[in-house]
Design an enzyme around this catalytic site. Structure first.
Site, PDB file in Angstrom:
ATOM      1  N   ARG A 268       0.630  -0.469  23.044  1.00 13.40           N
ATOM      2  CA  ARG A 268       1.566  -1.201  23.906  1.00 13.40           C
ATOM      3  C   ARG A 268       2.871  -0.424  24.039  1.00 13.40           C
ATOM      4  O   ARG A 268       3.384  -0.235  25.143  1.00 13.40           O
ATOM      5  CB  ARG A 268       1.802  -2.592  23.295  1.00 13.40           C
ATOM      6  CG  ARG A 268       2.725  -3.465  24.085  1.00 13.40           C
ATOM      7  CD  ARG A 268       2.839  -4.829  23.454  1.00 13.40           C
ATOM      8  NE  ARG A 268       3.317  -4.756  22.063  1.00 13.40           N
ATOM      9  CZ  ARG A 268       3.521  -5.811  21.291  1.00 13.40           C
ATOM     10  NH1 ARG A 268       3.260  -7.025  21.743  1.00 13.40           N
ATOM     11  NH2 ARG A 268       3.952  -5.668  20.057  1.00 13.40           N
TER      12      ARG A 268
ATOM     13  N   GLY B   6      -0.080   1.133  15.264  1.00 13.80           N
ATOM     14  CA  GLY B   6       0.685   0.612  14.130  1.00 13.80           C
ATOM     15  C   GLY B   6       0.080   1.176  12.849  1.00 13.80           C
ATOM     16  O   GLY B   6      -0.593   2.218  12.879  1.00 13.80           O
TER      17      GLY B   6
ATOM     18  N   ASP C 189      -9.930   2.272   2.428  1.00 16.47           N
ATOM     19  CA  ASP C 189      -9.908   1.577   3.731  1.00 16.47           C
ATOM     20  C   ASP C 189     -10.459   2.447   4.861  1.00 16.47           C
ATOM     21  O   ASP C 189     -11.216   1.978   5.706  1.00 16.47           O
ATOM     22  CB  ASP C 189      -8.461   1.211   4.117  1.00 16.47           C
ATOM     23  CG  ASP C 189      -7.925   0.034   3.322  1.00 16.47           C
ATOM     24  OD1 ASP C 189      -8.717  -0.820   2.908  1.00 16.47           O
ATOM     25  OD2 ASP C 189      -6.699  -0.024   3.129  1.00 16.47           O
TER      26      ASP C 189
ATOM     27  N   GLY D  80      -4.050   0.680  19.585  1.00 13.67           N
ATOM     28  CA  GLY D  80      -3.124   0.356  18.498  1.00 13.67           C
ATOM     29  C   GLY D  80      -2.675   1.599  17.757  1.00 13.67           C
ATOM     30  O   GLY D  80      -3.500   2.436  17.369  1.00 13.67           O
TER      31      GLY D  80
ATOM     32  N   LYS E  12       0.802  -1.234   0.000  1.00 15.89           N
ATOM     33  CA  LYS E  12       0.000   0.000   0.000  1.00 15.89           C
ATOM     34  C   LYS E  12       0.835   1.285   0.000  1.00 15.89           C
ATOM     35  O   LYS E  12       0.452   2.253  -0.653  1.00 15.89           O
ATOM     36  CB  LYS E  12      -0.972  -0.011   1.187  1.00 15.89           C
ATOM     37  CG  LYS E  12      -2.029  -1.104   1.057  1.00 15.89           C
ATOM     38  CD  LYS E  12      -3.036  -1.053   2.175  1.00 15.89           C
ATOM     39  CE  LYS E  12      -3.928  -2.283   2.134  1.00 15.89           C
ATOM     40  NZ  LYS E  12      -5.014  -2.232   3.107  1.00 15.89           N
TER      41      LYS E  12
END
Ligand code: ATR
Length: 322
Positions: free
Chosen positions: A196, A173, A146, A171, A92
């Protein structure tokens, strides 16, 4: 089926797959997903069901393309007359650099998941596609469907209006950053970011505060009630994964609804916990569906048959588990 003289049974194509009984012809238009690997993609099932339901002479295939061959594959598909392609992992971000122009969402998210191949006809760039003779100038137009798919899934699958909502996003990421940028763009009320590795959530928060001063972005768990908690981590893909949040600092009962971007397994421990705490829940099938529906509409110019596509996706992903 009919019996042959030797006792074997001949099966007509129509008996096996009525949806695909229409023969491929020189006029058949093609779309594809390019990924590495790509064999687990559910997109061909979803799009081919849609083409069949609308009686369209189109097909959608999957191509395994190594990262170093992406440019050649895209230019080849364009010249071969494909109407367009989807990009999946790991293509992507590279696709953004390869397309001739990119829509604002893909530029913001630094990722292209859909390309429309356009041909110059009578002085105008036309889509859908350049199927048939591609003897003139062509170009690759990149989109990202998306991020809007997340908003649509929240609205349609969970009855949550993201604008002004209080959101906990787990999250930071690739998927989490894309979701955070799109949610901030949409004007969420409060955006609580937890990751995290906290430094990544902090960097994301700084970026969002600069780009969207009106949005209340905070790193950490919300103290009170929120409308929606979203899992954008990869924790939950495996059965022994831990919960993606710290149960001592957050209870899913604080949220009206919970969304998990994971769709395999259908119910992660995150969603199970949220459901038993009384939340409305939905998994990531909706995002897969709505990004595909938007791509379908870009390529074909026709309304996507959502129910058909959802049925095909669920059959492809969960059919064998029922
Ligand atoms: P993707 O593109 O799918 O988002 P990614 O960029 O590798 O994949 O990000 C994975 C995300 O899941 C990260 O937010 C990661 O947290 P870290 O940034 O700390 O690595 C998160 N993640 C993965 N395993 C996790 C776990 N066991 N608990 C909580 N978060 C986890």
């Amino acid at each position: 089926m009919r019996a042959l003289a030797n006792g074997a049974e001949a099966t007509t194509l129509a008996a096996v797959q009525p949806a695909f009984a229409r023969a491929i012809s020189p006029a058949t238009r093609l779309c594809a997903v390019l990924g590495w690997p790509v064999r687990h993609s559910a997109s061909p099932a979803m799009h081919n069901a849609a083409f069949a339901a609308l009686g369209m002479d189109w097909r959608y295939v999957a191509h395994a393309v190594k990262p170093e061959h992406l440019g050649e594959a895209l230019r080849g598909a364009c010249r071969l007359g494909y109407a367009g392609v989807n990009l999946t992992v790991p293509h992507k971000s590279e696709a953004l650099r390869l397309v001739d122009l990119a829509d604002p969402v893909s530029t913001t998210l630094q990722a292209v998941n859909t390309v429309v191949f356009e041909a110059l006809r009578d002085g105008e760039w036309t889509s859908p596609g350049c199927a048939g003779a591609c003897d003139g100038p062509v170009r690759m137009h990149g989109y990202n469907t998306d991020a809007d798919a997340l908003l649509r899934a929240l609205r349609e699958d969970l009855a949550i209006e993201p604008r002004a909502a209080r959101v906990l996003l787990l999250g930071a990421g690739g998927a989490g950053q894309a979701a955070a940028r799109r949610l901030a763009d949409e004007g969420v009320g409060e955006l609580h970011l937890v990751n995290r590795t906290e430094a990544k959530a902090e960097a994301l928060a700084r970026e969002l505060e600069a780009a969207h001063p009106a949005v209340d972005v905070r790193v950490g768990y919300p103290a009170g009630d929120i409308e929606i908690v979203i899992n954008a981590t990869s924790s939950g893909l495996r059965s022994d994964d831990p919960l993606p949040y710290d149960a001592a600092r957050f209870s899913p009962g604080q949220a009206d609804a919970a969304y998990d971007m994971i769709y395999r397994p259908a119910e992660t421990p995150f969603l199970r916990g949220a459901k038993s705490a009384g939340c409305r829940t939905a998994n990531g099938v909706g995002m897969l569906l709505y990004q595909g529906a938007a791509a379908f509409e870009l390529w074909t110019g026709r309304s996507a048959p959502i129910d058909v596509m959802r049925g095909a996706l669920e059959e492809e992903i969960y059919g064998g588990m029922r």
